[in-house]
Scaffold this motif. Structure first.
Motif, mmCIF file in Angstrom:
data_model
loop_
_atom_site.group_PDB
_atom_site.id
_atom_site.type_symbol
_atom_site.label_atom_id
_atom_site.label_comp_id
_atom_site.label_asym_id
_atom_site.label_seq_id
_atom_site.Cartn_x
_atom_site.Cartn_y
_atom_site.Cartn_z
ATOM 1 N N VAL A 419 -10.123 -16.441 -53.273
ATOM 2 C CA VAL A 419 -11.563 -16.665 -53.169
ATOM 3 C C VAL A 419 -11.896 -18.094 -53.613
ATOM 4 O O VAL A 419 -12.641 -18.815 -52.943
ATOM 5 N N ILE A 420 -11.340 -18.521 -54.733
ATOM 6 C CA ILE A 420 -11.584 -19.876 -55.245
ATOM 7 C C ILE A 420 -11.087 -20.915 -54.247
ATOM 8 O O ILE A 420 -11.765 -21.919 -53.968
ATOM 9 N N HIS A 421 -9.907 -20.680 -53.698
ATOM 10 C CA HIS A 421 -9.346 -21.615 -52.716
ATOM 11 C C HIS A 421 -10.236 -21.698 -51.477
ATOM 12 O O HIS A 421 -10.500 -22.802 -50.961
ATOM 13 N N SER A 422 -10.731 -20.565 -51.000
ATOM 14 C CA SER A 422 -11.588 -20.545 -49.812
ATOM 15 C C SER A 422 -12.868 -21.329 -50.046
ATOM 16 O O SER A 422 -13.315 -22.094 -49.184
ATOM 17 N N ILE A 423 -13.464 -21.145 -51.213
ATOM 18 C CA ILE A 423 -14.703 -21.859 -51.541
ATOM 19 C C ILE A 423 -14.448 -23.367 -51.580
ATOM 20 O O ILE A 423 -15.243 -24.162 -51.064
ATOM 21 N N ALA A 424 -13.333 -23.767 -52.165
ATOM 22 C CA ALA A 424 -12.993 -25.191 -52.249
ATOM 23 C C ALA A 424 -12.782 -25.782 -50.853
ATOM 24 O O ALA A 424 -13.195 -26.916 -50.576
ATOM 25 N N VAL A 425 -12.149 -25.026 -49.973
ATOM 26 C CA VAL A 425 -11.904 -25.495 -48.605
ATOM 27 C C VAL A 425 -13.225 -25.719 -47.869
ATOM 28 O O VAL A 425 -13.420 -26.733 -47.188
ATOM 29 N N VAL A 426 -14.150 -24.782 -48.019
ATOM 30 C CA VAL A 426 -15.450 -24.906 -47.348
ATOM 31 C C VAL A 426 -16.239 -26.082 -47.924
ATOM 32 O O VAL A 426 -16.842 -26.859 -47.180
ATOM 33 N N GLU A 427 -16.225 -26.227 -49.251
ATOM 34 C CA GLU A 427 -16.948 -27.341 -49.877
ATOM 35 C C GLU A 427 -16.426 -28.686 -49.378
ATOM 36 O O GLU A 427 -17.194 -29.609 -49.105
ATOM 37 N N LYS A 428 -15.104 -28.793 -49.250
ATOM 38 C CA LYS A 428 -14.519 -30.029 -48.737
ATOM 39 C C LYS A 428 -14.907 -30.236 -47.276
ATOM 40 O O LYS A 428 -15.258 -31.345 -46.854
ATOM 41 N N GLY A 429 -14.872 -29.157 -46.485
ATOM 42 C CA GLY A 429 -15.226 -29.251 -45.071
ATOM 43 C C GLY A 429 -16.663 -29.671 -44.850
ATOM 44 O O GLY A 429 -16.969 -30.439 -43.932
ATOM 45 N N ARG A 431 -18.391 -31.650 -46.628
ATOM 46 C CA ARG A 431 -18.540 -33.086 -46.877
ATOM 47 C C ARG A 431 -18.028 -33.924 -45.723
ATOM 48 O O ARG A 431 -18.468 -35.056 -45.539
ATOM 49 N N ALA A 432 -17.100 -33.370 -44.959
ATOM 50 C CA ALA A 432 -16.437 -34.175 -43.923
ATOM 51 C C ALA A 432 -16.855 -33.823 -42.497
ATOM 52 O O ALA A 432 -16.675 -34.622 -41.587
ATOM 53 N N ASP A 433 -17.415 -32.625 -42.302
ATOM 54 C CA ASP A 433 -17.654 -32.135 -40.942
ATOM 55 C C ASP A 433 -19.117 -31.725 -40.781
ATOM 56 O O ASP A 433 -19.553 -30.701 -41.312
ATOM 57 N N LYS A 434 -19.881 -32.511 -40.029
ATOM 58 C CA LYS A 434 -21.291 -32.206 -39.826
ATOM 59 C C LYS A 434 -21.485 -30.934 -39.019
ATOM 60 O O LYS A 434 -22.459 -30.204 -39.230
ATOM 61 N N SER A 435 -20.573 -30.672 -38.083
ATOM 62 C CA SER A 435 -20.712 -29.461 -37.266
ATOM 63 C C SER A 435 -20.568 -28.210 -38.132
ATOM 64 O O SER A 435 -21.240 -27.196 -37.892
ATOM 65 N N LEU A 436 -19.708 -28.281 -39.149
ATOM 66 C CA LEU A 436 -19.559 -27.142 -40.052
ATOM 67 C C LEU A 436 -20.840 -26.933 -40.852
ATOM 68 O O LEU A 436 -21.251 -25.794 -41.092
ATOM 69 N N LYS A 438 -23.826 -27.565 -39.844
ATOM 70 C CA LYS A 438 -24.808 -26.942 -38.947
ATOM 71 C C LYS A 438 -24.516 -25.455 -38.763
ATOM 72 O O LYS A 438 -25.434 -24.631 -38.719
ATOM 73 N N GLN A 439 -23.228 -25.116 -38.653
ATOM 74 C CA GLN A 439 -22.863 -23.705 -38.535
ATOM 75 C C GLN A 439 -23.291 -22.930 -39.768
ATOM 76 O O GLN A 439 -23.837 -21.824 -39.676
ATOM 77 N N LEU A 440 -23.038 -23.530 -40.936
ATOM 78 C CA LEU A 440 -23.393 -22.857 -42.187
ATOM 79 C C LEU A 440 -24.905 -22.719 -42.316
ATOM 80 O O LEU A 440 -25.406 -21.683 -42.776
ATOM 81 N N GLU A 441 -25.624 -23.739 -41.910
ATOM 82 C CA GLU A 441 -27.090 -23.680 -41.959
ATOM 83 C C GLU A 441 -27.618 -22.552 -41.084
ATOM 84 O O GLU A 441 -28.542 -21.820 -41.462
ATOM 85 N N TYR A 442 -27.012 -22.401 -39.905
ATOM 86 C CA TYR A 442 -27.411 -21.325 -38.995
ATOM 87 C C TYR A 442 -27.121 -19.957 -39.611
ATOM 88 O O TYR A 442 -27.966 -19.051 -39.576
ATOM 89 N N LEU A 443 -25.937 -19.810 -40.205
ATOM 90 C CA LEU A 443 -25.567 -18.539 -40.833
ATOM 91 C C LEU A 443 -26.494 -18.213 -41.999
ATOM 92 O O LEU A 443 -26.886 -17.056 -42.187
ATOM 93 N N CYS A 444 -26.857 -19.227 -42.786
ATOM 94 C CA CYS A 444 -27.779 -19.024 -43.902
ATOM 95 C C CYS A 444 -29.124 -18.505 -43.410
ATOM 96 O O CYS A 444 -29.727 -17.609 -44.010
#
Length: 451
Positions: A419-429, A431-436, A438-444
């Motif tokens: 779980v911790i690793h997954s959260i860290a991966v998303v947080e890093k993504g 910062r680097a990927d605008k499309s991600l 936007k996807q997260l904003e839509y899901l929220c």
């Protein structure tokens, strides 16, 4: 006017900390005045920039108050002009050997990232949720506790650990200006090390962190999860620093023991000093935070609105600041007074109905969006088309629910370290990927709407 400047300095001295006055205001000198325009000088360019950014308005206001007329202040750097020659046109410049230095900070050179100028101890609001962390940070920064060499600040996002960490840096630079303070995130530390290897400069990198650093402020150490080479290099640097009794401040959202894929030696070093947790602020502290922000921003917010915001926005300090800014901005743009109705319209767009958002709802929304089944998201599949949605769902479960990591992990058939690793991966993504993003904003949006 020079006599007025002396009175102005005396008045300013009463409105700012003594060490700040001695460092920035006291070395300034009166140069000349032309009508209502006053020219002052600073010892060097660094001092001039610091004064202009932080104290220029205070100086100007005090000049106007003392002289009884509007005054405009110009700040120059002291020094002599180079005489012009016959063969060249006159060039205005300052001779380096004639430039004065700020008292006792000749050797100062900024290291790593730049500290935020507002992240200081006097801007930090102390409450029951953070009083121990504040005391520990101030003690370490003041060199009061000689046996305390490291501090691990633990909190969720937006609760003030970065503020305290940088406040330590500011305090040390002000009181012990000859010390080299390095402020850097774990991600930037990793990137700097990789770049050093590529450019055959690893010896310089090691020298920097082992011999040239007096205070290391290392943010988000959980980012080092799984990075074995970086962990090894950091561990060796920490050994050098600790043996020389240097100061080290770590920040993280997780306890050292809970950071996955972290070698035991580094975990031991992270846990070797004082670990201090910062909790979410209670109502009384949230009111104090808002009152301080209102004063700093110059807003006119009724008391009942301040208490309403403090009661509704309880997640973290950033949420509080967002609500305050939203209320002030909306009232200003619409040209209407700040009342309860306007505040409610702002708050409803910020708060989330966490009691209706569950891990199961999040899984349903994510599965529907990425067109995978409920069994896929909890399966052992390592396909990218499933792993990425699973990591996003775990991140959102942590974001929207109060469930412990172990419970979230169990919901996805995973250990809490995953779980911790997954959260860290998303947080890093993010910062680097605008499309991600936007996807997260839509899901929220879908999750908050309960769709």
């Amino acid at each position: 006017m020079e006599q007025i400047w002396k009175k102005v300095k005396t008045a300013i001295k009463e409105h700012m900390p003594g060490h700040s006055y001695r460092m920035w205001i006291e070395p300034m000198e009166f140069v000349e005045n032309k009508g209502n325009s006053v020219v002052l000088s600073c010892p060097n360019f660094f001092s001039r920039k610091r004064v202009q950014d932080n104290y220029a308005s205070l100086i100007e206001a005090q000049f106007s108050k003392t002289s009884g007329q509007d005054c405009f202040v110009t700040i120059e750097v002291s020094g002599k002009k180079v005489k012009k020659t016959k063969s060249k046109p006159e060039v205005r410049q300052f001779e380096p050997d004639l430039q004065l230095s700020i008292p006792e900070i000749n050797s100062f050179q900024p290291k790593g990232q730049v500290l935020r100028k507002d992240y200081t101890f006097d801007r930090f609001v102390v409450g029951n949720n953070n009083d121990f962390a504040y005391s520990a940070a101030l003690s370490l920064a003041s060199h009061r506790e000689q046996n305390q060499s490291s501090l691990f600040l633990l909190s969720d996002t937006g609760l003030g650990k970065s503020h305290l960490s940088q406040a330590i840096g500011h305090h040390i630079l002000s009181h012990y200006p000859r010390e080299h303070v390095y402020y850097i995130t774990a991600e930037d530390f990793t990137n700097e090390m990789v770049l050093a290897f590529r450019n055959n400069a690893i010896d310089k990198f090691k020298e920097k962190y082992r011999r040239q650093c007096d205070v290391l402020l290392l943010e988000d150490v959980h980012f080092l999860a799984g990075k074995e080479r970086t962990q090894m290099e950091l561990g060796q640097a920490l050994d050098y620093l600790l043996n020389d009794n240097k100061k080290i401040i770590f920040t993280s959202c997780y306890l050292p023991a809970n950071i996955p894929q972290m070698n035991e030696q580094l975990k031991s070093r992270l846990s070797g000093g004082l670990i201090s947790a910062i909790e979410a602020p209670d109502f009384k502290t949230r009111v104090k935070i808002l009152q301080k922000k209102i004063k700093e921003k110059g807003y006119l917010i009724p008391k009942n609105i301040t208490e309403y915001l403090a009661g509704e926005l309880s997640e973290n300090i950033r949420q509080l600041e967002s609500g305050l800014l939203g209320v002030a901005a909306k009232a200003s743009l619409l040209g209407v007074p700040i009342d309860l109705s306007l505040s409610e319209s702002v708050v409803k767009n910020i708060t989330r109905k966490t009691n209706t958002i569950t891990v199961e709802l999040i899984k349903q929304v994510v599965c529907s969006h990425y067109k995978i089944s409920a069994s896929d998201i909890v399966s052992k599949s390592r396909k990218k088309s499933i792993v990425m949605p699973r990591q996003l769902a775990i991140y959102l479960a942590r974001k929207y629910t109060d469930q412990p990591l172990q419970v979230i992990g169990k919901s996805f058939n995973r250990y809490h370290t995953t779980v911790i690793h997954s959260i860290a991966v998303v947080e890093k993504g993010l910062r680097a990927d605008k499309s991600l993003s936007k996807q997260l904003e839509y899901l929220c949006h879908k999750i908050e709407a309960g769709e």
